[in-house]
Design a protein around this motif. Sequence first.
Motif, PDB file in Angstrom:
ATOM      1  N   HIS A  76       0.836  -1.203   0.000  1.00 34.35           N
ATOM      2  CA  HIS A  76       0.000   0.000   0.000  1.00 34.35           C
ATOM      3  C   HIS A  76       0.879   1.264   0.000  1.00 34.35           C
ATOM      4  O   HIS A  76       0.599   2.221  -0.748  1.00 34.35           O
ATOM      5  CB  HIS A  76      -0.908  -0.010   1.219  1.00 34.35           C
ATOM      6  N   GLU A  79       2.355   1.875  -3.432  1.00 34.28           N
ATOM      7  CA  GLU A  79       1.353   2.419  -4.343  1.00 34.28           C
ATOM      8  C   GLU A  79       1.074   3.893  -4.049  1.00 34.28           C
ATOM      9  O   GLU A  79       0.899   4.698  -4.975  1.00 34.28           O
ATOM     10  CB  GLU A  79       0.068   1.595  -4.242  1.00 34.28           C
ATOM     11  N   ARG A 326      -5.332   6.021   5.277  1.00 31.71           N
ATOM     12  CA  ARG A 326      -6.159   5.348   4.260  1.00 31.71           C
ATOM     13  C   ARG A 326      -5.900   3.842   4.151  1.00 31.71           C
ATOM     14  O   ARG A 326      -6.349   3.192   3.216  1.00 31.71           O
ATOM     15  CB  ARG A 326      -5.961   5.999   2.880  1.00 31.71           C
ATOM     16  N   PHE A 327      -5.201   3.297   5.140  1.00 31.57           N
ATOM     17  CA  PHE A 327      -4.897   1.860   5.078  1.00 31.57           C
ATOM     18  C   PHE A 327      -6.134   1.016   5.394  1.00 31.57           C
ATOM     19  O   PHE A 327      -6.324  -0.071   4.834  1.00 31.57           O
ATOM     20  CB  PHE A 327      -3.761   1.533   6.049  1.00 31.57           C
ATOM     21  N   ASP A 329      -9.239   1.692   4.601  1.00 30.92           N
ATOM     22  CA  ASP A 329     -10.031   1.622   3.361  1.00 30.92           C
ATOM     23  C   ASP A 329      -9.411   0.623   2.385  1.00 30.92           C
ATOM     24  O   ASP A 329     -10.122  -0.117   1.696  1.00 30.92           O
ATOM     25  CB  ASP A 329     -10.108   3.006   2.709  1.00 30.92           C
ATOM     26  N   TYR A 330      -8.088   0.627   2.331  1.00 30.89           N
ATOM     27  CA  TYR A 330      -7.379  -0.290   1.432  1.00 30.89           C
ATOM     28  C   TYR A 330      -7.697  -1.743   1.788  1.00 30.89           C
ATOM     29  O   TYR A 330      -7.953  -2.578   0.903  1.00 30.89           O
ATOM     30  CB  TYR A 330      -5.880  -0.013   1.523  1.00 30.89           C
TER      31      TYR A 330
END
Length: 848
Positions: A76, A79, A326-327, A329-330
């Motif tokens: 993640h 990215e 935002r991890f 949500d990932y």
Amino acid sequence: MRSHVCYVLGLFVMLELWGNVTQSPIGAYAPGDIVIGILGSVHSKVEDLKGRIRPEMFTCTDFDLIPFVQSLAAIHTIEVINDSGFLPGIQLGYVMCDPCIHTTKALHCVEHMLALNGSLPVLSDYSNSSFPVKAFLGERYSELSIPLAKLLSIYMIPQISCTSSASALSNKLRCPSFFRVIPSDIYQTQALAKLMTRFSWDWIGVVSLDDDYGRSALENFLLDAEKEHLCVAFQEVVPYLDHTYSRQRIKEVANRIRSSSARVVLLILQPELVEMLFEEMIKTNTNRTWVASDAWSKVRNIMKMKDINKVGDIFGFTFHTGNIPRFEDYLQNLTISPGVRNDFIREYKQIRFNCSSGQQSEHTSPSACSWTDPQEANDDYLLQAVDLTEAYSQRVAVYAIAHAIKKLLKCNDTGCSGETNFPPWKLVENLREMNFTLDNQTHFFNQFGDFENGYDLIMWKSNGSERFSDVVGKFLINKKEVEIYEHTISWSNNKVPISRCSAPCPPGTVKNISDVACCYTCTICSEGTYTNQWDQPTCHNCPNNTWSEKNSTECKPRIIRYLKWNEPYPITLMVADLIGVLLLLISFTIFLVYRSTTIIKKSDFNMSCLMMLGLLISFGSVIAFIGRPDIHLCRAQQIMYGLGFTFCVCCILIKSFRNFIAFMAFDRDRQHKLGKLYKPLVIIILFNGGQALICAFWLIFASPDVDTPSGQSMYINLLCTEGSIIGFGVMHAYIAFLAFICFLLAFKSRKVPHDFNETGIIIFSMLIHLFVWLCFIPIYITKNEQRPIVQASAILVSNYGIIFCHFIPKCYQVLCEKTENSWPAIRERLFAAIQGNVTKGVADPVKN
């Protein structure tokens, strides 16, 4: 355009390098201009290791959610970096392999990822060699990281671990290209020992793993425990990898824990072995206080064990953590992007959402059968099953590599000018000098390639039938102390557990240790020592100016003795000093008024006034003996007396010399020669200058100061020390030398005619001085507590000796004896003049 072309070319190159993926240990990859290798033991077991005789592929089982989520955190972050334009025009790729917590498979993973055209080149010099992978993340366990670090050091390819904490990895001679975003175990064991000391747990058991990590941690802990005076009641070792024997060994360890009197047990184990041990403890309802190493301190599987609340209080240290933006949500929307492969995500979704009853596990979703394609399914299970903050270090590690790449490729806001196919050792060079900021925190690697950001102290607290971890303190490496938030700790029995070999020793006593350091009896502290806490190893000496009786818990201020202003003897000294000063003033006044008289003229008015000035300074030194001594008063006592009395004796020396010259009248030639030496001003400057030099050297090299109070009672005399005994002795010897010369000259010239003779008073005054200071010497040598009193008295006697020999007789003669210019003669002539005026009209009968 360049980025897209490189991206596509990278995909084909990777496929070419790693061949048929189905026959490869590579489990996940994404193409990029620069590829990062990820080593994550998503599976925790390798099948049939005992029967392995051929170098065939490994079969891994037991999917582990923690390393899986940690690997996803790294992917993640990669990215996010690509999407953010942190490296303009550069695309980071990754390739991931699963070592399955097995050293041999880990080496196979690295060999495969570094292979060119299916093989790993063997060269004598790799300085200009390029490899498909520029840096490695992992491994999780030190047992795997150590051999990998040694292998990668051949090629100087950087390896950054987020959890391997063995101290051996800090050895840059053995592992020059290894880095980690956590501290070394040498600090964790310090923290563990400090924690136990903080709660007075000095009788403890230790269970460790028989691998590089466990052996290193145990060795360091034993050293730190010795420094903290902790004792190990037992040490048990559990084998590494052999799962069949491990369960049997765990049962033996459980029995050892039950039979030991140690109530605190340190577990340096992998989570799977801790879970086995707790199962044994729960069976017999055994309650202890457990201290966790970082390997299992935040593992949720153990926190959710059935009846976990029965095992007792659990503490542990964990690395500083954080939240990855935002991890969550990932993880709730796990997908595999086009052109990317991730077999681990596929396997997880198969485990989680497969409806087949034969493949269901504890991780299988209750709604699994509602999904026709498990690969399309998602939920928030990973958020509940794993502590996501544990994966934060993956974000830090990836950003460390990205910052090093950015510096190496000379990137700015619009692009990077460096060549992407660089040799990996250049990245090592940049990482060693790296200092970057992430999430408002500054990070850097120390000289050993480690972070020094300390640990959080956590406690497992009850949450229904489960446990959750809560931060209750911290350990900062620079302070080397455990800070505990007392109000956040909730003990299972509402009190601090006790784990000791002997009953605690109360304040006022000290531990008398037997053969075992933590087994002891209590001994009362002697006079001058104390203890104000329980279980002290030694009695503390009372600090300066304090003292204590036997069995004391505190020291009371000593009664400091010095010449106080309101005490009888200092008052006597002051009165005597003031009388002396008053006599000097009276003498000066009389000398000044009658300076034209024959007596005063013969006494040399100017020299007499200078003598009075010297005595006045000497009297001033007596005042410095009174009051609480400080360095300035201690200096003033000696220097004022030394310079003042020397000045007075110099004046007497001039008088003696003058009388001696008069005595030499029978030898006109010698008298003429000596007369040339009679220069009073030069003599005063010369001899006083000598004393000034002595005092100056004394002050510079070993000045008088206040003596540090010491002694063996409640009372202590605060005295001035002479600083240098040589300086003190030379100063007084110099005065004695001048006095002795005065005595000799006066004695030689004692037959001078009476009208010019002062030899008698000089002899007598110098004998007084010499006698007084000869009496002072024995007292000084014995350093008697009455030394300041005696010295002040000696100064007064010496001064009074001069006054009563040189000034009082002259004043008496001027005022009382009937000489031509004396007061009685003047008075008679005045009276006669008055009478004559009346009878004869004479206006001025007084004529001089």
